[in-house]
Design a protein around this motif. Structure first.
Motif, PDB file in Angstrom:
ATOM      1  N   HIS A   1       0.809  -1.218   0.000  1.00 57.40           N
ATOM      2  CA  HIS A   1       0.000   0.000   0.000  1.00 57.40           C
ATOM      3  C   HIS A   1       0.844   1.271   0.000  1.00 57.40           C
ATOM      4  N   GLY A   2       2.141   1.147   0.159  1.00 59.80           N
ATOM      5  CA  GLY A   2       3.034   2.292   0.077  1.00 59.80           C
ATOM      6  C   GLY A   2       2.906   3.269   1.230  1.00 59.80           C
ATOM      7  N   VAL A   3       2.491   2.778   2.398  1.00 59.81           N
ATOM      8  CA  VAL A   3       2.379   3.647   3.574  1.00 59.81           C
ATOM      9  C   VAL A   3       3.224   3.089   4.697  1.00 59.81           C
ATOM     10  N   LYS A   4       3.798   4.004   5.469  1.00 55.20           N
ATOM     11  CA  LYS A   4       4.650   3.607   6.589  1.00 55.20           C
ATOM     12  C   LYS A   4       3.790   3.351   7.810  1.00 55.20           C
ATOM     13  N   ALA A   5       3.945   2.171   8.401  1.00 53.90           N
ATOM     14  CA  ALA A   5       3.213   1.834   9.618  1.00 53.90           C
ATOM     15  C   ALA A   5       4.017   2.286  10.824  1.00 53.90           C
ATOM     16  N   GLU A   6       3.350   2.960  11.734  1.00 57.74           N
ATOM     17  CA  GLU A   6       4.016   3.420  12.942  1.00 57.74           C
ATOM     18  C   GLU A   6       4.116   2.289  13.964  1.00 57.74           C
ATOM     19  N   ARG A   7       3.020   1.521  14.073  1.00 57.98           N
ATOM     20  CA  ARG A   7       2.983   0.453  15.069  1.00 57.98           C
ATOM     21  C   ARG A   7       2.020  -0.626  14.594  1.00 57.98           C
ATOM     22  N   VAL A   8       2.274  -1.871  14.996  1.00 58.22           N
ATOM     23  CA  VAL A   8       1.397  -2.991  14.659  1.00 58.22           C
ATOM     24  C   VAL A   8       1.047  -3.735  15.936  1.00 58.22           C
ATOM     25  N   ASN A   9      -0.250  -3.871  16.201  1.00 55.58           N
ATOM     26  CA  ASN A   9      -0.729  -4.692  17.308  1.00 55.58           C
ATOM     27  C   ASN A   9      -1.458  -5.894  16.728  1.00 55.58           C
ATOM     28  N   THR A  10      -1.234  -7.058  17.304  1.00 57.04           N
ATOM     29  CA  THR A  10      -1.882  -8.261  16.788  1.00 57.04           C
ATOM     30  C   THR A  10      -2.606  -8.999  17.901  1.00 57.04           C
ATOM     31  N   LEU A  11      -3.610  -9.772  17.490  1.00 61.13           N
ATOM     32  CA  LEU A  11      -4.282 -10.675  18.411  1.00 61.13           C
ATOM     33  C   LEU A  11      -4.807 -11.854  17.604  1.00 61.13           C
ATOM     34  N   ILE A  12      -4.960 -12.973  18.269  1.00 59.98           N
ATOM     35  CA  ILE A  12      -5.542 -14.148  17.621  1.00 59.98           C
ATOM     36  C   ILE A  12      -6.971 -14.279  18.118  1.00 59.98           C
ATOM     37  N   ARG A  13      -7.901 -14.256  17.170  1.00 62.37           N
ATOM     38  CA  ARG A  13      -9.323 -14.295  17.510  1.00 62.37           C
ATOM     39  C   ARG A  13      -9.722 -15.694  17.954  1.00 62.37           C
ATOM     40  N   PRO A  14     -10.870 -15.821  18.624  1.00 60.11           N
ATOM     41  CA  PRO A  14     -11.323 -17.147  19.064  1.00 60.11           C
ATOM     42  C   PRO A  14     -11.555 -18.137  17.907  1.00 60.11           C
ATOM     43  N   ASP A  15     -11.839 -17.611  16.707  1.00 62.49           N
ATOM     44  CA  ASP A  15     -12.028 -18.528  15.560  1.00 62.49           C
ATOM     45  C   ASP A  15     -10.700 -18.950  14.935  1.00 62.49           C
ATOM     46  N   GLY A  16      -9.558 -18.505  15.511  1.00 60.00           N
ATOM     47  CA  GLY A  16      -8.241 -18.971  15.059  1.00 60.00           C
ATOM     48  C   GLY A  16      -7.544 -18.060  14.072  1.00 60.00           C
ATOM     49  N   LEU A  17      -8.205 -16.984  13.627  1.00 63.22           N
ATOM     50  CA  LEU A  17      -7.572 -16.048  12.689  1.00 63.22           C
ATOM     51  C   LEU A  17      -6.817 -14.975  13.457  1.00 63.22           C
ATOM     52  N   LYS A  18      -5.771 -14.444  12.834  1.00 64.23           N
ATOM     53  CA  LYS A  18      -4.991 -13.383  13.467  1.00 64.23           C
ATOM     54  C   LYS A  18      -5.426 -12.033  12.901  1.00 64.23           C
ATOM     55  N   LYS A  19      -5.682 -11.100  13.801  1.00 59.65           N
ATOM     56  CA  LYS A  19      -6.096  -9.754  13.410  1.00 59.65           C
ATOM     57  C   LYS A  19      -4.951  -8.794  13.719  1.00 59.65           C
ATOM     58  N   ALA A  20      -4.680  -7.886  12.793  1.00 60.90           N
ATOM     59  CA  ALA A  20      -3.601  -6.916  12.984  1.00 60.90           C
ATOM     60  C   ALA A  20      -4.161  -5.504  12.893  1.00 60.90           C
ATOM     61  N   TYR A  21      -3.871  -4.715  13.918  1.00 63.28           N
ATOM     62  CA  TYR A  21      -4.200  -3.293  13.911  1.00 63.28           C
ATOM     63  C   TYR A  21      -2.940  -2.549  13.495  1.00 63.28           C
ATOM     64  N   VAL A  22      -2.974  -1.934  12.311  1.00 61.48           N
ATOM     65  CA  VAL A  22      -1.802  -1.246  11.764  1.00 61.48           C
ATOM     66  C   VAL A  22      -2.019   0.252  11.900  1.00 61.48           C
TER      67      VAL A  22
END
Length: 148
Positions: free
Chosen positions: A109-130
């Motif tokens: 996407h050509g954008v610089k991420a300042e920070r990444v937070n991740t969590l694994i949802r109860p259904d087993g998928l990983k979610k990332a807050y960028v």
């Protein structure tokens, strides 16, 4: 006379010892075992040198950018994050780490991420807050992606 006998005796003794050395004495020395258990002796292990290759081509990288970032989330809470916190929300590969996610967002996407937070949802998928850098607007990138 006694000197001659001693010389002959020494010669015969020397011959006996020489013969014993050649063929062995016939008795094996007993080994003293200091442990209760017997372990097989270690033998020489040579490195493998195959004549035929097992792989015809080198393996490809399994974690490319499209594998890392699966898709953006479009839930109400994700939209609120985009508008209020300048943060994009993605579903990512479970094996992807934060550095890989950050680099994938930059590459795709050509954008610089300042920070990444991740969590694994109860259904087993990983979610990332960028969280994007202050100079980038998450709303614009979301429009480009087609999320909004």
């Amino acid at each position: 006379m006694s000197g001659q006998k001693k010389a002959v005796a020494k010669k015969t003794d020397a011959k006996k010892v020489a013969g014993a050395l050649k063929k062995g004495s016939g008795r094996k020395a007993t080994r003293v075992h200091t442990k209760v258990h017997f372990y097989k002796p270690k033998t020489l292990e040579l490195a493998r040198s195959p004549k035929v290759l097992t792989k015809s081509t080198p393996g490809r990288a399994k974690m490319d950018n499209y594998q890392i970032l699966k898709y953006p989330l479009t839930t109400e809470s994700a939209m609120k994050k985009i508008e209020d916190n300048n943060t994009l929300v993605f579903i990512v590969d479970v094996k992807a780490n934060k550095r890989q996610i950050k680099n994938a967002v930059l590459a795709m996407h050509g954008v610089k991420a300042e920070r990444v937070n991740t969590l694994i949802r109860p259904d087993g998928l990983k979610k990332a807050y960028v969280k994007l850098a202050p100079d980038c607007e998450a709303l614009d990138i979301a429009n480009k992606m087609g999320v909004i």
